[in-house]
Design a protein around this motif. Structure first.
Motif, PDB file in Angstrom:
ATOM      1  N   LEU A   1      12.222 -11.798  -1.941  1.00 41.17           N
ATOM      2  CA  LEU A   1      12.866 -11.016  -3.012  1.00 41.17           C
ATOM      3  C   LEU A   1      11.600 -10.295  -3.763  1.00 41.17           C
ATOM      4  N   GLY A   2      10.930 -11.316  -4.247  1.00 40.91           N
ATOM      5  CA  GLY A   2       9.817 -10.701  -5.190  1.00 40.91           C
ATOM      6  C   GLY A   2       8.905  -9.827  -4.284  1.00 40.91           C
ATOM      7  N   LEU A   3       8.485 -10.072  -2.967  1.00 40.21           N
ATOM      8  CA  LEU A   3       7.638  -9.147  -2.281  1.00 40.21           C
ATOM      9  C   LEU A   3       8.540  -7.860  -2.023  1.00 40.21           C
ATOM     10  N   VAL A   4       9.632  -7.922  -1.624  1.00 39.64           N
ATOM     11  CA  VAL A   4      10.123  -6.463  -1.287  1.00 39.64           C
ATOM     12  C   VAL A   4      10.453  -5.636  -2.661  1.00 39.64           C
ATOM     13  N   PHE A   5      10.481  -6.380  -3.952  1.00 38.95           N
ATOM     14  CA  PHE A   5      10.673  -5.868  -5.098  1.00 38.95           C
ATOM     15  C   PHE A   5       9.299  -5.204  -5.340  1.00 38.95           C
ATOM     16  N   LEU A   6       8.338  -5.841  -5.277  1.00 36.21           N
ATOM     17  CA  LEU A   6       6.963  -5.397  -5.312  1.00 36.21           C
ATOM     18  C   LEU A   6       6.729  -3.935  -4.727  1.00 36.21           C
ATOM     19  N   LEU A   7       7.029  -4.141  -3.298  1.00 33.31           N
ATOM     20  CA  LEU A   7       6.894  -2.769  -2.439  1.00 33.31           C
ATOM     21  C   LEU A   7       7.871  -1.924  -3.073  1.00 33.31           C
ATOM     22  N   GLY A   8       9.012  -2.210  -3.238  1.00 34.76           N
ATOM     23  CA  GLY A   8       9.685  -1.121  -3.865  1.00 34.76           C
ATOM     24  C   GLY A   8       9.441  -0.366  -5.027  1.00 34.76           C
ATOM     25  N   GLY A   9       8.776  -1.103  -5.957  1.00 32.68           N
ATOM     26  CA  GLY A   9       8.190  -0.641  -7.051  1.00 32.68           C
ATOM     27  C   GLY A   9       6.973   0.432  -6.738  1.00 32.68           C
ATOM     28  N   ALA A  10       6.278  -0.125  -6.023  1.00 36.24           N
ATOM     29  CA  ALA A  10       5.151   0.643  -5.512  1.00 36.24           C
ATOM     30  C   ALA A  10       5.725   1.984  -4.789  1.00 36.24           C
ATOM     31  N   ILE A  11       6.559   1.981  -3.801  1.00 33.75           N
ATOM     32  CA  ILE A  11       7.038   3.070  -3.168  1.00 33.75           C
ATOM     33  C   ILE A  11       7.865   4.022  -4.070  1.00 33.75           C
ATOM     34  N   ALA A  12       8.442   3.368  -5.242  1.00 34.09           N
ATOM     35  CA  ALA A  12       9.180   4.115  -6.136  1.00 34.09           C
ATOM     36  C   ALA A  12       8.215   5.096  -7.080  1.00 34.09           C
ATOM     37  N   GLY A  13       6.981   4.458  -7.223  1.00 35.66           N
ATOM     38  CA  GLY A  13       5.927   5.047  -7.924  1.00 35.66           C
ATOM     39  C   GLY A  13       5.309   6.189  -7.383  1.00 35.66           C
ATOM     40  N   LEU A  14       5.002   6.044  -5.797  1.00 34.35           N
ATOM     41  CA  LEU A  14       4.449   6.938  -4.888  1.00 34.35           C
ATOM     42  C   LEU A  14       5.442   7.946  -4.974  1.00 34.35           C
ATOM     43  N   SER A  15       6.861   7.858  -5.096  1.00 34.63           N
ATOM     44  CA  SER A  15       7.668   8.986  -4.960  1.00 34.63           C
ATOM     45  C   SER A  15       7.550  10.020  -6.091  1.00 34.63           C
ATOM     46  N   THR A  16       6.962   9.615  -7.265  1.00 29.22           N
ATOM     47  CA  THR A  16       6.761  10.318  -8.287  1.00 29.22           C
ATOM     48  C   THR A  16       5.686  11.298  -8.519  1.00 29.22           C
ATOM     49  N   MET A  17       4.753  10.934  -7.276  1.00 24.23           N
ATOM     50  CA  MET A  17       3.559  11.755  -7.146  1.00 24.23           C
ATOM     51  C   MET A  17       3.829  13.021  -6.448  1.00 24.23           C
ATOM     52  N   GLU A  18       3.623  14.350  -7.200  1.00 22.95           N
ATOM     53  CA  GLU A  18       4.079  15.365  -6.683  1.00 22.95           C
ATOM     54  C   GLU A  18       2.814  15.884  -5.743  1.00 22.95           C
ATOM     55  N   HIS A  19       3.039  15.539  -4.545  1.00 20.30           N
ATOM     56  CA  HIS A  19       2.132  16.044  -3.486  1.00 20.30           C
ATOM     57  C   HIS A  19       2.702  15.996  -2.123  1.00 20.30           C
ATOM     58  N   PRO A  20       3.103  17.071  -1.660  1.00 22.72           N
ATOM     59  CA  PRO A  20       3.879  17.047  -0.355  1.00 22.72           C
ATOM     60  C   PRO A  20       3.719  15.953   0.697  1.00 22.72           C
ATOM     61  N   TYR A  21       2.554  15.653   1.035  1.00 26.23           N
ATOM     62  CA  TYR A  21       1.862  14.795   2.095  1.00 26.23           C
ATOM     63  C   TYR A  21       2.325  13.346   1.780  1.00 26.23           C
ATOM     64  N   LEU A  22       2.358  13.088   0.446  1.00 21.37           N
ATOM     65  CA  LEU A  22       2.642  11.994  -0.301  1.00 21.37           C
ATOM     66  C   LEU A  22       4.071  11.590  -0.208  1.00 21.37           C
ATOM     67  N   GLN A  23       4.671  12.729  -0.615  1.00 25.92           N
ATOM     68  CA  GLN A  23       6.167  12.645  -0.912  1.00 25.92           C
ATOM     69  C   GLN A  23       6.985  12.674   0.366  1.00 25.92           C
ATOM     70  N   GLN A  24       6.704  13.572   1.257  1.00 27.17           N
ATOM     71  CA  GLN A  24       7.118  13.970   2.445  1.00 27.17           C
ATOM     72  C   GLN A  24       6.561  13.121   3.632  1.00 27.17           C
ATOM     73  N   GLY A  25       5.522  12.598   3.824  1.00 27.16           N
ATOM     74  CA  GLY A  25       4.669  11.993   4.783  1.00 27.16           C
ATOM     75  C   GLY A  25       4.535  10.458   4.597  1.00 27.16           C
ATOM     76  N   LEU A  26       3.753  10.148   3.553  1.00 30.27           N
ATOM     77  CA  LEU A  26       3.375   8.700   3.467  1.00 30.27           C
ATOM     78  C   LEU A  26       4.552   7.882   2.974  1.00 30.27           C
ATOM     79  N   LEU A  27       5.369   8.469   2.082  1.00 27.73           N
ATOM     80  CA  LEU A  27       6.613   7.706   1.353  1.00 27.73           C
ATOM     81  C   LEU A  27       7.491   7.403   2.496  1.00 27.73           C
ATOM     82  N   PRO A  28       8.088   7.956   3.600  1.00 25.84           N
ATOM     83  CA  PRO A  28       9.009   7.894   4.564  1.00 25.84           C
ATOM     84  C   PRO A  28       8.210   6.935   5.554  1.00 25.84           C
ATOM     85  N   CYS A  29       7.030   7.062   5.722  1.00 26.87           N
ATOM     86  CA  CYS A  29       6.283   6.362   6.659  1.00 26.87           C
ATOM     87  C   CYS A  29       6.293   4.822   6.127  1.00 26.87           C
ATOM     88  N   LEU A  30       5.843   4.600   4.876  1.00 20.45           N
ATOM     89  CA  LEU A  30       5.972   3.137   4.514  1.00 20.45           C
ATOM     90  C   LEU A  30       7.443   2.782   4.459  1.00 20.45           C
TER      91      LEU A  30
END
Length: 800
Positions: A187-216
């Motif tokens: 649970l802690g590992l998934v929460f760590l990854l979820g927090g990192a992905i959530a922070g990545l979603s706030t970065m306003e860059h199309p390739y990060l939000q629309q490419g890297l985020l769904p890939c991860l």
């Protein structure tokens, strides 16, 4: 008398160096090197993403919660501080700077008092840092109540987020021999990854939000479904979706899509990774296409598919290392260990109960003899002196002198059996009016006392023997509790290889177990599969595959048995064939014709590659001696086949002979146990004559000076160990042979002379030859039973 020499070959073993892999929770090394660098970079990258995360567009507890995970961790803390600062300082420099400064001050002052496992303390320190920064920021904004409330809410969130994520950080950084995460750590590992992905979603860059985020998202969600099935996939999808929703990365529709995708992918866990990945790709695309097609952007769909395909192409070893996918197997092992511990506790409880029962049979008689003698004097006085006019004077006025004379009379009875009037003092004869009656009473009372003491002694001996047996049962139970430890190592990789080889031949195995006994050779394989209907055809196909996969000689444990269950499942067991073998033979003769031989010999070979030669000589001759030696050998065979240690078996045999019919009963015991994998031999002797090993024209002597079994309550077990060589011939003899040859000291030279004249390799020929030659030497020696047990140790030749 010349001392018999013991010639043993020393076996030099390399010292075993054990490495302490325990993890110190107080501090982290100042320098990070090796594989830890990759972990450090990963944690720093996650710190940047956590620092960027913002909940509900106003709350920023994520960065400080992430920093609080590393309080007291040295360089890890400073890496987390810098990485979180990189992520958050640009957006809100004033509040972020205050929070980072507060965390830095806490680390420098209180960090050294924080241990890694003190999760609540870390969370509270993070909340304290968040509260200080909130107060500072609220004052800088004019002291508005709104900012104070926001600071309080952020502090509370820091505590919860920190407690949820700390187990994941502990798992990532600890060094473990087997990286198997628990449910809390997962649970802690998934929460760590979820927090990192959530922070990545706030970065306003199309390739990060629309490419890297769904890939991860697709990659890690597929890993959760593959690891824990429906439960893991659904939980991972919901947790990732919740983190993204709170941080504004997705809406409620996408939150639902992630949960459903993980659930359906987990349903296909047992079918393999390809069906799982296909469902994982198709589910969100179809779901979003029929609900809101505008969300299915080509870049987003490509990133999601790329992440799922990346999971499919990841080697299985990498997934095992990353997810700990063997958690379920480890759980079953933990379940077995708990059962084993409970059974050990029960056995130890029974052992203590039998120990307490044994103590009840120990009757202490401290001072009892003095009380018995005083009672004897009183009894004599009561029987001899009533009605005598001098009784009052003798036992009141002259009490001391009367007691002394009575004690003297009893002393004569103890030494001579009876006392006469002539042996009594002259003063007694002059003073006592009933001297003849008194002396006769002393003899009668002492005779009754002597009979009572004999019976009491026998009862005490019986109590002691019963108590000894209770203690022996206690020792057996205690020994069994210690032997419940898993004595085998399970070789999972070898089992997987065998499965793959059988699959290539069209044989689908249902279960495979490959194991080796700890600190010994001897691999064992057990397989079950839907076979040939017990026609035996499967043996000829499976055995060559087992030999080739294990890369060692293997054989069926039961060549003529194919265990078939009701549903047509075949179960086959294979064992490694030892490199050596031991062939034995016995020759014997009785002291008198038409009389049973009092010696008994035995040879057995266990499925663990141990060969046992044993010889016992009963007390005396005839049927009584034969029964004693046969009892000792039969008990040894039964204990050995049951898997008992030889020390325990010997002690139980000794106890059994002690209790036989309450009479004197003993037998010698001569044991030679040989490990057929490496040739190590162990000799145990109880009252037996020396054993001899013929090797290349030399005679090696193995001797031990001990008493036979059945004499003492506790036996002294002396072991002699040596390494046998190819072609060695072992001789176990009874004392009838050595006495015929002039004693133990002359036997070795006699054997060397005889075997040089007539060298033999067949143990049956050697045993008969030694016995025949020994009979020729016994012209002037009293006849006794004679037995020769010979065993030839030789290395098996490899078949072409």
């Amino acid at each position: 008398m010349e001392k018999t020499e013991i010639i043993l070959e020393q076996i030099v073993q390399e010292p075993v160096v054990t490495q302490d892999v325990s993890f110190h929770t107080k501090s982290v090394p100042k320098l990070i090197h090796g594989k830890d660098i990759l972990k450090f970079v990963l944690l720093c990258a996650m710190g940047v993403c956590w620092g960027k995360a913002e909940m509900l567009h106003i709350l920023r507890p994520m960065g400080i919660a992430y920093i609080s995970l590393f309080f007291g961790e040295g360089i890890l803390f400073w890496g987390a501080l810098v990485s979180v600062g990189v992520g958050c300082v640009v957006d809100i420099p004033l509040k972020a700077g205050a929070a980072l400064a507060a965390a830095c001050a806490i680390q420098l002052t209180l960090g050294r008092f924080v241990d890694r496992e003190e999760m609540l303390k870390k969370a509270l320190l993070g909340a304290f840092a968040m509260a200080l920064s909130g107060i500072f920021y609220a004052i800088s904004k004019g002291g508005l109540t709104f900012h104070f409330v926001i600071g309080g809410i952020e502090s509370i969130l820091v505590v919860g987020i920190s407690l949820l994520a700390q187990r994941g950080v502990i798992f990532l950084w600890e060094k473990r021999s087997v990286p198997v995460p628990s449910r809390e750590e997962t649970l802690g590992l998934v929460f760590l990854l979820g927090g990192a992905i959530a922070g990545l979603s706030t970065m306003e860059h199309p390739y990060l939000q629309q490419g890297l985020l769904p890939c991860l998202l697709a990659y890690f969600l597929a890993a959760c479904a593959w690891r824990d099935g429906m439960g893991g996939g659904a939980a991972g999808g919901m947790l990732f979706g919740l983190m993204l929703y709170l941080c504004g990365g997705v809406d409620l529709l996408f939150f639902t899509v992630l949960g459903v995708s993980g659930l359906l992918a987990g349903c296909l866990k047992d079918m393999g990774r390809i069906p799982l990945v296909l469902v994982h790709i198709i589910t969100p695309l179809l779901f979003l296409f029929y609900t809101d097609a505008s969300l299915v952007a080509p870049l987003w769909a490509g990133g999601w598919a790329l992440g799922a395909v990346g999971f499919l192409l990841t080697p299985k070893k990498g997934l095992v290392w990353m997810t700990g996918s063997f958690w379920e197997k480890e759980g079953s092992k933990d379940k077995y260990i708990r059962k084993k511990e409970l059974l050990e506790e029960r056995l130890l409880g029974f052992s203590k109960a039998f120990t307490a029962l044994a103590k009840t049979f120990v009757h202490k008689e401290d001072g009892q003899e003095k009380k018995d003698v005083s009672k004897l004097v009183d009894t004599i006085a009561e029987r001899a002196c009533p009605g005598c006019g001098m009784a009052h004077y003798c036992w009141n006025e002259e009490l001391y002198r009367s007691y002394s004379m009575t004690f003297s009379a009893l002393s004569y009875c103890e030494g001579k059996g009876r006392v006469t009037l002539a042996q009594m003092p002259e003063s007694f004869c002059q003073m006592c009016a009933r001297k003849e009656i008194f002396v006769e009473t002393v003899n009668q009372v002492y005779e009754g006392y002597r009979r009572d003491r004999i019976w009491l002694g026998r009862l005490a001996e019986c109590r002691e023997l019963v108590g000894q047996q209770m203690k022996a049962v206690s020792d057996i139970l205690s020994g069994l509790s210690g032997q419940l430890e898993v004595g085998y190592v399970f070789l999972e990789q070898a089992g997987e290889m065998l499965k793959e080889e059988c699959a290539k031949e069209g044989i689908r195995l249902r279960d495979v177990r490959v194991l080796e006994e700890k600190n010994r050779y001897g691999r064992q394989v057990q397989i079950s599969f839907r076979g040939c209907g017990c026609r035996g055809v499967c043996k000829s196909k499976i055995l060559p595959l087992v030999k080739r996969t294990m890369n060692r000689p293997m054989a069926l444990k039961e060549p003529n048995a194919c265990h078939c269950e009701k549903d047509g499942i075949c179960t086959l067991s294979f064992m490694e064939v030892p490199a050596f073998t031991l062939t034995t033979a016995t020759a014997f003769t009785s002291a008198q014709e038409n009389q049973p031989v009092g010696d008994t010999s035995a040879f057995l070979e266990t499925d663990k590659g141990m060969a046992l030669m044993a010889l016992s000589d009963g007390m005396g001759q005839g049927s009584g001696a034969a029964e004693e030696s046969r009892t000792a050998i039969e008990l040894l065979e039964q204990f050995t086949e049951a898997g008992f240690e030889r020390d325990l078996a010997v002690n139980m045999i000794n106890s059994a002979l002690l209790l036989r019919k309450g009479e004197e009963s003993y037998a010698t015991l001569d044991i030679c146990a040989v490990d057929l994998f490496d040739g190590r031999a162990e000799f145990i002797k109880l009252g037996a004559v020396p054993s001899y090993i013929s090797r290349g024209g030399r005679i090696l002597t193995v001797t031990s000076h001990t008493l036979p079994a059945g004499i003492l309550q506790q036996v002294q077990i002396v072991k002699n160990e040596m390494l046998l060589k190819d072609g060695d011939m072992i001789f176990l003899l009874t004392d009838g042979v050595t006495e015929a040859l002039g004693g133990e000291n002359l036997t070795a030279a006699w054997l060397k002379e005889k075997l040089e004249k007539f060298p033999l390799s067949n143990p049956q020929d050697a045993a008969e030859y030694i016995l025949k030659e020994a009979q020729k030497e016994m012209a002037d020696v009293p006849k006794d039973d004679m037995t020769v047990l010979a065993g030839r140790f030789w290395k098996k030749r490899k078949s072409a």
